[in-house]
Design a protein around this motif. Structure first.
Motif, PDB file in Angstrom:
ATOM      1  N   LYS A  27       3.265   1.302   3.262  1.00 45.63           N
ATOM      2  CA  LYS A  27       4.130   2.458   3.006  1.00 45.63           C
ATOM      3  C   LYS A  27       3.310   3.742   2.929  1.00 45.63           C
ATOM      4  CE  LYS A  27       7.880  -0.095   0.779  1.00 45.63           C
ATOM      5  NZ  LYS A  27       8.779  -0.190  -0.411  1.00 45.63           N
ATOM      6  N   LEU A  28       2.178   3.746   3.604  1.00 46.87           N
ATOM      7  CA  LEU A  28       1.323   4.926   3.674  1.00 46.87           C
ATOM      8  C   LEU A  28       1.599   5.712   4.949  1.00 46.87           C
ATOM      9  CD1 LEU A  28      -2.060   3.239   2.650  1.00 46.87           C
ATOM     10  CD2 LEU A  28      -0.578   4.650   1.191  1.00 46.87           C
ATOM     11  N   GLU A  48      -2.627  12.012  -7.757  1.00 40.76           N
ATOM     12  CA  GLU A  48      -1.967  11.240  -6.703  1.00 40.76           C
ATOM     13  C   GLU A  48      -3.000  10.384  -5.994  1.00 40.76           C
ATOM     14  OE1 GLU A  48       1.254  12.705  -3.852  1.00 40.76           O
ATOM     15  OE2 GLU A  48      -0.508  12.544  -2.526  1.00 40.76           O
ATOM     16  N   ILE A  49      -2.747   9.088  -5.938  1.00 42.77           N
ATOM     17  CA  ILE A  49      -3.678   8.145  -5.311  1.00 42.77           C
ATOM     18  C   ILE A  49      -2.932   7.354  -4.236  1.00 42.77           C
ATOM     19  CG2 ILE A  49      -5.159   7.968  -7.330  1.00 42.77           C
ATOM     20  CD1 ILE A  49      -2.819   5.101  -6.563  1.00 42.77           C
ATOM     21  N   TRP A  50      -3.687   6.657  -3.414  1.00 43.64           N
ATOM     22  CA  TRP A  50      -3.133   5.624  -2.559  1.00 43.64           C
ATOM     23  C   TRP A  50      -3.593   4.303  -3.160  1.00 43.64           C
ATOM     24  CZ3 TRP A  50      -4.135   7.237   3.250  1.00 43.64           C
ATOM     25  CH2 TRP A  50      -3.501   8.460   3.489  1.00 43.64           C
ATOM     26  N   ALA A  75       0.865  -1.180   0.000  1.00 45.31           N
ATOM     27  CA  ALA A  75       0.000   0.000   0.000  1.00 45.31           C
ATOM     28  C   ALA A  75       0.898   1.226   0.000  1.00 45.31           C
ATOM     29  CB  ALA A  75      -0.913  -0.009   1.223  1.00 45.31           C
ATOM     30  N   ARG A  76       0.818   2.032  -1.063  1.00 47.03           N
ATOM     31  CA  ARG A  76       1.716   3.182  -1.181  1.00 47.03           C
ATOM     32  C   ARG A  76       1.089   4.243  -2.068  1.00 47.03           C
ATOM     33  NH1 ARG A  76       4.395   3.180  -6.099  1.00 47.03           N
ATOM     34  NH2 ARG A  76       4.505   1.195  -7.233  1.00 47.03           N
ATOM     35  N   GLN A 103      -9.489   6.066   2.831  1.00 46.82           N
ATOM     36  CA  GLN A 103      -8.531   5.222   2.129  1.00 46.82           C
ATOM     37  C   GLN A 103      -9.115   4.571   0.879  1.00 46.82           C
ATOM     38  OE1 GLN A 103      -6.250   2.620   4.689  1.00 46.82           O
ATOM     39  NE2 GLN A 103      -5.708   4.281   6.096  1.00 46.82           N
ATOM     40  N   VAL A 104     -10.381   4.169   0.924  1.00 49.42           N
ATOM     41  CA  VAL A 104     -11.006   3.644  -0.295  1.00 49.42           C
ATOM     42  C   VAL A 104     -11.216   4.768  -1.307  1.00 49.42           C
ATOM     43  CG1 VAL A 104     -13.060   2.505  -1.241  1.00 49.42           C
ATOM     44  CG2 VAL A 104     -12.061   1.701   0.904  1.00 49.42           C
TER      45      VAL A 104
END
Length: 466
Positions: free
Chosen positions: A85-86, A57-59, A41-42, A143-144
């Motif tokens: 890695k968030l 820019e996304i996660w 997860a980054r 986060q979603v």
């Protein structure tokens, strides 16, 4: 359904954006399933909006959106090590899968949230073939919405004969004019109304097919991964039937040209292309009297196999639907709150509060008068017991109720039972009753999958003991 418009819009906070035809030809954003067992997860940068707009820019899992499509054969084990890695703790919930409780990915209930720089290994064997997905279950409203989701496809041992098997992931993004994700994740107006509605609806196809032949047979796996939007998806230039809902095969395919999907719901179609050569077969979203194209397939040539025959049911999964129930325990669930909900008081963290006190704590929805996760379960069941759960939506908005670890059926007024589902869409003022056999031990979440509603109070849990 009425044929949708072919529209071309630009990103604006004031406009509803629904993927113009260019969306179906976007480059494949997500990477292929990595050779390693890591799922990282980054942050990532993707060209979400076509044209010369800036990247977004996304996660994402492995930095893409959707994350890598994980595909395996029914009965095969799955192991993935989540690496965080968030800048926030996170987790992975494997939505719709009947797996061991410890693998369910709910922080505070089945595991601790994975802190930045830490990792957690998920290891299980999915018992059921079908279309499933995975997503963050920590601060999921944010986060979603930032892109932390992906598909998990479990192929049947004997899959249906189709020319193309296409996953269609449909999301609803709230973007600024510079194509950045709007950061207003905790807006109280969203939480108290219909949820976080976006201004850009995006369909991602795997494979990113843009051409088919007349008489081709397609399997379309439609997945609504939006945080809050209910979607009406229409299919044009194709004729067929729904063969599975929420991953579970229907006993009899349902001939239709559209599906109504609440957040988290899925529908598998098998369809034959009927559009003429030179025309298009379309996937569209319909809102009111308008429809907007999400993806289109140019029809180039004819498939030599003109007569494909009837669309048959998919192979059955190990979980068989019940036909009727004679003996079941019962517990009721009463939904209240939200804007125009008339909620005067509720209990939060064991303390009775006024509506204003609830709002001050970010809680505005209740189940049976309780906002947020209660200390004790809604019900404690022994493994094998059947539960009848009448649910009353006494609010002004729809809710997509999702049960973890199990699939349920809706009990109709005549006592008959509907298909297996893991999420049910309830309209305002409705009372719907679900039933299921509690065959999976553990503590299981029951919540609204309008994630804004979940964050603002709509969640409870039940316990299944050996």
């Amino acid at each position: 359904m009425k044929k949708p418009k072919d529209v071309n819009k630009t990103v604006s906070r004031r406009q509803f954006l629904a993927g113009a035809t260019a969306l179906s030809t976007l480059p494949y954003i997500a990477a292929a399933t990595p050779a390693t067992l890591d799922l990282t997860a980054r942050l990532g940068m993707v060209q979400l909006v076509p044209g010369d707009t800036p990247k977004t820019e996304i996660w994402g899992y492995d930095g893409g959106v959707p994350g890598p499509e994980i595909r395996l054969r029914q009965g095969a084990p799955l192991t993935r090590r989540l690496v965080n890695k968030l800048p926030q703790p996170t987790s992975v919930h494997w939505h719709g899968l009947r797996i061991p409780n410890a693998m369910d990915g709910v922080p505070g209930m089945t595991q601790d949230a994975v802190a930045p720089g830490e990792h957690f290994t998920y290891d299980f064997t999915p018992p059921d073939a079908g279309t499933y997905w995975y997503h963050s279950h920590n601060q999921s409203t944010e986060q979603v919405a930032r892109g932390l989701y992906g598909l998990l496809i479990v192929d049947e041992v004997d899959p249906p004969d189709v020319d193309h098997d296409i996953s269609v992931v449909i999301d609803d993004w709230r973007l600024t004019e510079q194509a950045a994700i709007s950061e207003d994740f905790g807006a109280m107006h969203d939480w108290t109304h219909a949820g976080r509605m976006g201004n850009f609806i995006h369909a991602h196809l795997t494979p990113s097919l843009d051409q088919v032949k007349r008489n081709d047979r397609l399997r379309l796996r439609l997945v609504n991964v939006s945080t809050d939007r209910v979607m009406v998806i229409g299919l044009h230039g194709m004729v067929g039937a729904i063969v599975a809902l929420d991953g579970m095969p229907l006993l009899v395919p349902d001939a239709t040209d559209h599906a109504i999907l609440g957040p988290a719901q899925r529908a598998d179609f098998i369809l034959d292309v009927t559009a003429d050569v030179g025309e298009q077969a379309l996937i569209a979203i319909h809102e009111g009297d308008e429809g907007f194209i999400l993806a289109e397939f140019g029809v180039m040539g004819r498939n030599a196999r003109v007569a494909r025959g009837a669309i048959n049911a998919l192979p059955a999964n190990p979980l068989k639907p019940m036909t009727r129930i004679a003996d079941a325990r019962e517990v009721k669930l009463h939904m209240e709150g939200g804007a125009m909900g008339g909620l005067r008081q509720g209990i939060w963290k064991g303390k009775e509060m006024s509506t204003q006190e609830l709002v001050n704590n970010g809680q505005i929805w209740t189940f049976n008068g309780v906002a947020g996760l209660p200390e004790t379960p809604l019900i404690d069941l022994s493994q094998g017991e059947v539960l009848r759960l009448p649910m009353r939506n006494d609010t002004a908005f729809p809710h997509a109720m999702h049960l973890h670890g199990h699939h349920f059926q809706e009990e109709k007024p005549d006592g008959s039972l509907g298909p297996l589902r893991d999420t049910i869409l309830m309209e305002r003022g409705e009372t719907r009753t679900i039933v299921f056999r509690a065959d999976n031990p553990g503590d299981w979440l029951l919540h609204c999958h309008m994630l804004s509603h979940q964050a603002a109070g709509m969640k409870t849990w039940l316990r299944v003991t050996l």
